[in-house]
Design an enzyme around this catalytic site. Structure first.
Site, PDB file in Angstrom:
ATOM      1  N   ASP A 128       0.861  -1.189   0.000  1.00 27.67           N
ATOM      2  CA  ASP A 128       0.000   0.000   0.000  1.00 27.67           C
ATOM      3  C   ASP A 128       0.891   1.231   0.000  1.00 27.67           C
ATOM      4  O   ASP A 128       1.747   1.392   0.876  1.00 27.67           O
ATOM      5  CB  ASP A 128      -0.906   0.009   1.231  1.00 27.67           C
ATOM      6  N   GLU A 185      -1.895  -1.263  -5.860  1.00 24.98           N
ATOM      7  CA  GLU A 185      -3.120  -0.650  -6.354  1.00 24.98           C
ATOM      8  C   GLU A 185      -2.899  -0.001  -7.714  1.00 24.98           C
ATOM      9  O   GLU A 185      -1.836   0.568  -7.972  1.00 24.98           O
ATOM     10  CB  GLU A 185      -3.616   0.412  -5.365  1.00 24.98           C
ATOM     11  N   CYS A 242     -12.442  -4.443   6.228  1.00 22.70           N
ATOM     12  CA  CYS A 242     -11.774  -5.187   7.294  1.00 22.70           C
ATOM     13  C   CYS A 242     -11.181  -6.459   6.708  1.00 22.70           C
ATOM     14  O   CYS A 242     -11.889  -7.253   6.067  1.00 22.70           O
ATOM     15  CB  CYS A 242     -12.762  -5.525   8.404  1.00 22.70           C
ATOM     16  N   CYS A 279     -12.429  -2.304  13.131  1.00 23.95           N
ATOM     17  CA  CYS A 279     -13.653  -2.707  12.443  1.00 23.95           C
ATOM     18  C   CYS A 279     -14.858  -2.489  13.346  1.00 23.95           C
ATOM     19  O   CYS A 279     -14.866  -2.917  14.519  1.00 23.95           O
ATOM     20  CB  CYS A 279     -13.558  -4.172  12.013  1.00 23.95           C
ATOM     21  N   ASP A 297      -2.785   1.260   7.225  1.00 20.71           N
ATOM     22  CA  ASP A 297      -2.080   0.990   5.977  1.00 20.71           C
ATOM     23  C   ASP A 297      -1.764  -0.492   5.827  1.00 20.71           C
ATOM     24  O   ASP A 297      -1.808  -1.043   4.718  1.00 20.71           O
ATOM     25  CB  ASP A 297      -0.794   1.814   5.910  1.00 20.71           C
TER      26      ASP A 297
END
Length: 405
Positions: free
Chosen positions: A183, A273, A340, A359, A369
């Protein structure tokens, strides 16, 4: 495989002045050819590289355009080739002009037969370039292959030469090592699914203060005869800012290269990503009719994103993966920071702060992260195992449990 080797040039004063001249000529050729292409498009016509190269050869015979002959002919032809490739890739109207103040001079020698390199000592080498003669450069690493072309560019007040080299190394086979999710963040540059948080301060506190003062001096310096013609004091301040930004940029590139090699050496799959950085860093200023909101906050976020070098890090990953047998999988970034990893519940409220994820459904808590990196890894494994559901790829599915039992 094709790879790059970059070295610091040691131009003589007359060679440095000539390099500035060649860069200015190539910039003028680029801008003129781009305007010609746009004018043809306005008329519903099209002009290609061959026609523009022929017209440039004719222009060299005109006494008013004799300055074109001062530059090596292959560099001008390569400028037209680069322009044609850019227009085909991005479209004629999206290709940018080359500015005298914002675009660093750069030109390429495409013919390897006109590039001769020899080693002078342990620290110095020499390259012969058309119309430049012998030029010394710092020999910091072996070439390691056959030269295909060479590019001369200026960065932070220094001149560099970059050789495109065919190193003769075949692409590595899959290494079979465990996968990992990555990430890219603003507070932490790289967060991994195994809990790693890697970051580096690219700007020291003193450099940040100095950069701010230089920018203030630049804004107060005298402008003469329009926007692009400033005083000598203004040019000196701009040169200082350029040198400082180059130092910061080199740290960012070094960090990205080291992180990329570390990841592909230890893992067979690196999931990241698929971010559209250009859209993410677009200005929120808006228009006169519809002004933007939170413009200053958005500008600060844009600077923070660009300062981490997300795009350069991905390029380093893709380059290093070829040599170490790793695969780079780009996944959809939607909801990776709100999901989550334990129960897959999606809720914006679960992200309590920049670093805390708790969560609201199951109470699972993790670094925000790292939780996002775990979701990215899960998405990457799903794409690798079942195939992308896009229309351009076939749906590769894993065998069912009944068939494998």
């Amino acid at each position: 495989m094709l790879t790059g080797r970059r070295y610091l040039l040691a131009f003589m004063p007359e060679q440095a002045a000539y390099a500035e001249t060649v860069g200015a000529i190539c910039r003028a050729v680029w801008n003129t050819a781009l305007e010609q292409r746009r004018e043809y498009r306005r008329r519903g016509a099209w002009i290609n590289y061959s026609e523009q190269a022929r017209q440039m050869a004719e222009a060299k015979k005109d006494p008013d355009c004799g300055w074109l002959a001062d530059a090596p002919s292959h560099t001008l032809q390569q400028t037209l080739r680069d322009l044609e490739r850019a227009c085909k890739t991005h479209g004629t109207w999206k290709v940018r002009w080359r500015s005298k103040t914002r675009t660093a001079p750069s030109f390429r020698f495409p013919d390897p037969e006109q590039i001769a390199v020899r080693r002078l000592s342990r620290r110095w080498g020499e390259v012969r370039l058309p119309k430049f003669g012998p030029v010394r450069f710092r020999w910091t690493r072996p070439l390691g292959g056959v030269i295909r072309n060479a590019t001369v560019s200026r960065d932070g007040g220094r001149w560099y030469i970059s050789f495109c080299v065919e190193d003769g190394v075949a692409e590595a086979a899959p290494n079979g090592k465990p996968p990992i999710g990555v990430d890219r963040g603003v507070a932490v540059a790289v967060a991994t699914s195994d809990g790693g948080l890697d970051d580096r301060a690219f700007v020291t506190r003193g450099e940040a203060v100095r950069l701010k003062r230089l920018q203030q001096r630049l804004s107060r310096s005298l402008r003469v005869h329009g926007r692009n013609h400033g005083s000598n004091r203004r040019d000196n301040v701009r040169a200082e800012i350029g040198r400082l930004n180059a130092r910061i940029r080199h740290r960012r590139v070094d960090f990205a290269a080291q992180e990329a090699v570390r990841l592909v050496r230890g893992h067979g799959l690196v999931a990241v990503e698929r971010l559209r950085i250009k859209d993410m860093t677009a200005s929120a200023r808006g228009t006169v009719e519809q002004p933007g909101r939170n413009v200053k906050a958005k500008a600060g976020l844009n600077r923070a994103i660009l300062s981490k070098g997300w795009g350069g890090f991905l390029l380093k990953l893709e380059h290093a993966a070829r040599y170490h047998g790793a695969k780079i999988e780009k996944v959809n970034p939607a909801y990776t920071s709100q999901t989550c990893n334990a129960c897959k519940h999606v809720a914006p409220e679960s992200r309590k702060s920049q670093a805390v994820f708790r969560c609201v459904a199951c109470g699972h808590q993790d670094h925000a992260d790292v939780n996002a990196a775990k979701n990215i890894l899960a998405a990457g494994l799903a794409v690798t195992g079942r195939g992308d559901l896009g229309a351009t790829r076939s749906a590769k599915r894993q065998p069912s449990a009944r068939l494998t039992a």
